[in-house]
Design a protein around this motif. Structure first.
Motif, PDB file in Angstrom:
ATOM      1  N   ASN A 143       0.839  -1.207   0.000  1.00 22.29           N
ATOM      2  CA  ASN A 143       0.000   0.000   0.000  1.00 22.29           C
ATOM      3  C   ASN A 143       0.869   1.251   0.000  1.00 22.29           C
ATOM      4  O   ASN A 143       0.675   2.165   0.798  1.00 22.29           O
ATOM      5  CB  ASN A 143      -0.983   0.001   1.185  1.00 22.29           C
ATOM      6  CG  ASN A 143      -1.949  -1.171   1.119  1.00 22.29           C
ATOM      7  OD1 ASN A 143      -2.034  -1.955   2.056  1.00 22.29           O
ATOM      8  ND2 ASN A 143      -2.658  -1.328   0.011  1.00 22.29           N
ATOM      9  N   ASN A 144       1.809   1.253  -0.918  1.00 22.92           N
ATOM     10  CA  ASN A 144       2.777   2.347  -0.980  1.00 22.92           C
ATOM     11  C   ASN A 144       2.789   3.041  -2.336  1.00 22.92           C
ATOM     12  O   ASN A 144       3.840   3.418  -2.833  1.00 22.92           O
ATOM     13  CB  ASN A 144       4.168   1.809  -0.643  1.00 22.92           C
ATOM     14  CG  ASN A 144       4.356   1.628   0.853  1.00 22.92           C
ATOM     15  OD1 ASN A 144       3.962   2.498   1.627  1.00 22.92           O
ATOM     16  ND2 ASN A 144       4.909   0.518   1.267  1.00 22.92           N
ATOM     17  N   ALA A 145       1.584   3.199  -2.939  1.00 29.28           N
ATOM     18  CA  ALA A 145       1.473   3.902  -4.212  1.00 29.28           C
ATOM     19  C   ALA A 145       2.356   3.227  -5.264  1.00 29.28           C
ATOM     20  O   ALA A 145       2.574   2.015  -5.205  1.00 29.28           O
ATOM     21  CB  ALA A 145       1.811   5.378  -4.041  1.00 29.28           C
ATOM     22  N   MET A 146       2.870   3.989  -6.192  1.00 27.51           N
ATOM     23  CA  MET A 146       3.614   3.415  -7.321  1.00 27.51           C
ATOM     24  C   MET A 146       5.065   3.181  -6.920  1.00 27.51           C
ATOM     25  O   MET A 146       5.953   3.917  -7.305  1.00 27.51           O
ATOM     26  CB  MET A 146       3.511   4.365  -8.523  1.00 27.51           C
ATOM     27  CG  MET A 146       3.966   3.765  -9.823  1.00 27.51           C
ATOM     28  SD  MET A 146       3.003   2.330 -10.288  1.00 27.51           S
ATOM     29  CE  MET A 146       2.115   2.982 -11.692  1.00 27.51           C
ATOM     30  N   TYR A 147       5.297   2.140  -6.094  1.00 20.37           N
ATOM     31  CA  TYR A 147       6.647   1.772  -5.663  1.00 20.37           C
ATOM     32  C   TYR A 147       7.364   2.905  -4.910  1.00 20.37           C
ATOM     33  O   TYR A 147       8.578   3.069  -5.019  1.00 20.37           O
ATOM     34  CB  TYR A 147       7.490   1.305  -6.856  1.00 20.37           C
ATOM     35  CG  TYR A 147       7.007  -0.007  -7.455  1.00 20.37           C
ATOM     36  CD1 TYR A 147       7.461  -1.213  -6.958  1.00 20.37           C
ATOM     37  CD2 TYR A 147       6.079  -0.025  -8.498  1.00 20.37           C
ATOM     38  CE1 TYR A 147       7.015  -2.414  -7.488  1.00 20.37           C
ATOM     39  CE2 TYR A 147       5.629  -1.225  -9.040  1.00 20.37           C
ATOM     40  CZ  TYR A 147       6.104  -2.418  -8.534  1.00 20.37           C
ATOM     41  OH  TYR A 147       5.677  -3.611  -9.043  1.00 20.37           O
ATOM     42  N   ALA A 148       6.600   3.678  -4.124  1.00 22.37           N
ATOM     43  CA  ALA A 148       7.249   4.696  -3.280  1.00 22.37           C
ATOM     44  C   ALA A 148       8.135   4.033  -2.226  1.00 22.37           C
ATOM     45  O   ALA A 148       9.107   4.630  -1.770  1.00 22.37           O
ATOM     46  CB  ALA A 148       6.196   5.574  -2.605  1.00 22.37           C
ATOM     47  N   ASP A 149       7.806   2.793  -1.857  1.00 20.84           N
ATOM     48  CA  ASP A 149       8.616   2.089  -0.847  1.00 20.84           C
ATOM     49  C   ASP A 149       9.990   1.711  -1.388  1.00 20.84           C
ATOM     50  O   ASP A 149      11.006   1.877  -0.706  1.00 20.84           O
ATOM     51  CB  ASP A 149       7.877   0.838  -0.330  1.00 20.84           C
ATOM     52  CG  ASP A 149       7.422  -0.110  -1.439  1.00 20.84           C
ATOM     53  OD1 ASP A 149       7.368   0.308  -2.629  1.00 20.84           O
ATOM     54  OD2 ASP A 149       7.117  -1.285  -1.134  1.00 20.84           O
ATOM     55  N   THR A 150      10.040   1.228  -2.626  1.00 19.46           N
ATOM     56  CA  THR A 150      11.352   0.854  -3.166  1.00 19.46           C
ATOM     57  C   THR A 150      12.159   2.119  -3.492  1.00 19.46           C
ATOM     58  O   THR A 150      13.380   2.124  -3.383  1.00 19.46           O
ATOM     59  CB  THR A 150      11.246  -0.071  -4.393  1.00 19.46           C
ATOM     60  OG1 THR A 150      10.619   0.613  -5.467  1.00 19.46           O
ATOM     61  CG2 THR A 150      10.469  -1.335  -4.077  1.00 19.46           C
TER      62      THR A 150
END
Ligand code: ZN
Length: 454
Positions: A143-150
């Motif tokens: 649940n981190n939008a468009m790969y905001a986590d990576t």
């Protein structure tokens, strides 16, 4: 002609070699010496006094009580404090913050109303707040939008900004719908499920989704085991585990039903997220198989939870501890409201303060401080599958450590007031105050080519 090109190439190579050699010679590696009044080892639950920790660059070089201080080293005096490894939130969400206003706590609306770039910047802020409370490692699971986590992981690794080491999952992989129940319009015409979830039903789709996440920087794979009645079978989950292993990733399963829990256990999953659906029998099997629990044990506070839900959570956590399930400290934090204020000062609570407040649940479950400390450090590094690189304070590992007043082995509450934070050998917080300037650069200082590295 060919000879001239070859000669030119050779000259260029020689020039490059000289430049590299010169750079290596001129590079001064910072040496920092920490004088620790007490040095705590959560692995054994013991502490030693008056230890000297020598940090060279990003890593711990030597530890001992009788070491001489290298000339030119920066000395940090923590002789009045207890030094210990950094803390871990093993299940959190950095790039989503749903609110009472305007979205009435429906994260569908957060997803529609807040852009991926905005959510990525929120994630960066959350990372700084967590590091300030001593969290040097987090598992950021969907649940981190468009790969905001990576992207957050990459930005911190490259040295753009301070933050915990991030173990990101990319979008959660699930059978049709993920955790959403969209309208036909939103599902068919607007593909509302992605990027919060990747629909993957068949073995081919499952393999493709895992490869996509690993290609785009995931370091763990997160699946919805039973978000839908048509969730994953034991064979599906085994396929996920096998495919993820090719990219060095362990698998976490979101579990919300007893049947789903049993399938995840039977398949030999690495981590089960959310303790609510688990029975004492599940706990027994998890302990036997060594499956980590990220229980996401929400305390009852004025800004979150209910007394009834808290009682259930405390009872389940207690049973899991009694059955010796490998427990991690985990929050599932992804929300905000205007009651998140300090009672005494009226000031906003930070994301870090509210994360460490999950200790309330562990204390209510009467879990000994030593075991809480083990869960929030050692089991966190193991669940993140990073313990050989960072976590414990040992020579050769990355220099991540914190310091507190008092003794967390007898009073776990001292973790709520972290006085000192070092991350990758750099001081982020000292004397209770953030001093992060050394973390900021006008460009990347590591992995400048932008490639994903492992
Ligand atoms: Zn979660």
């Amino acid at each position: 002609m060919h000879i001239r090109i070859a000669t030119g190439l050779l000259a260029l190579m020689v020039a490059l070699m000289f430049t590299e050699a010169a750079a290596a010679q001129s590079a001064v590696v910072a040496v920092t010496v920490i004088k620790a009044g007490r040095l705590l080892d959560p692995e054994t639950g013991t502490a030693t006094t008056n230890q000297i920790i020598i940090v060279e660059g990003e890593k711990i070089k030597e530890i001992g009580s009788n070491l001489s201080i290298p000339p030119g080293a920066t000395v940090i005096d923590l002789s009045k404090l207890t030094v210990l490894p950094g803390l871990v939130d093993a299940h959190t969400h950095m790039a989503i913050t749903y609110k009472e206003q305007p979205e009435n706590n429906y994260y569908y609306l957060t997803y529609v109303m807040e852009s991926s770039p905005l959510r990525a910047i929120q994630a960066a802020s959350n990372g700084i707040q967590l590091l300030n409370s001593g969290f040097t490692l987090i598992r950021d699971v969907g649940n981190n939008a468009m790969y905001a986590d990576t992207a957050l992981r990459q930005a911190i690794e490259q040295g753009w900004l301070p933050g915990p080491t991030v173990i990101p999952s990319g979008p959660i992989i699930g059978s049709t719908g993920g955790q959403l129940w969209p309208t036909p319009e939103m599902y068919k015409q607007h593909n509302i499920v992605f990027p919060e979830y990747i629909d993957a039903d068949t073995p081919d789709e499952i393999v493709k989704a895992i490869r996509q996440n690993m290609l785009l920087g995931a370091r763990t794979i997160k699946i919805c085991v039973d978000c839908k009645p048509w969730g994953y079978s034991v064979d599906d989950i085994k396929l996920v585990i096998k495919e993820a292993a090719k990219g060095g990733c362990k698998v976490e399963g979101h579990v919300q039903t007893p049947d789903g829990a049993q399938r995840a256990i039977d398949a030999g999953i690495y981590i089960i997220a959310h303790g609510n659906a688990l029975t004492p029998e599940h706990h027994r099997q998890m302990a036997e198989k060594g499956i980590f629990l990220a229980g996401t044990d929400t305390p009852f506070t004025k800004y979150r939870g209910s007394e009834a839900a808290f009682k259930v959570t405390v009872g389940k956590l207690r049973d899991a501890w009694e059955k010796k399930v490998p427990l991690t400290f985990s929050t599932d934090f992804d929300y905000w409201n205007d009651r998140m204020k300090n009672d005494q000062t009226g000031e906003w609570l930070s994301r870090g303060e509210m994360t460490i407040a999950f200790l309330d649940t562990w204390k209510a479950a009467n879990i000994p401080a030593r075991d809480i400390l083990y869960a929030i450090t050692i089991n966190g590094y193991k669940a993140a599958d990073i313990i050989k690189e960072r976590g414990p304070i040992k020579p050769g590992l990355f220099a991540d450590m914190i310091a507190v007043s008092g003794d967390p082995l007898t009073n776990i509450d001292v973790l709520r007031n972290v006085q000192f934070v070092m991350k990758n050998g750099m001081v982020f917080k000292k004397d209770g105050v953030m001093t992060p300037e050394k973390f900021f650069h006008p460009g990347p200082v590591r992995t400048p080519n932008g490639r994903w590295t492992r």
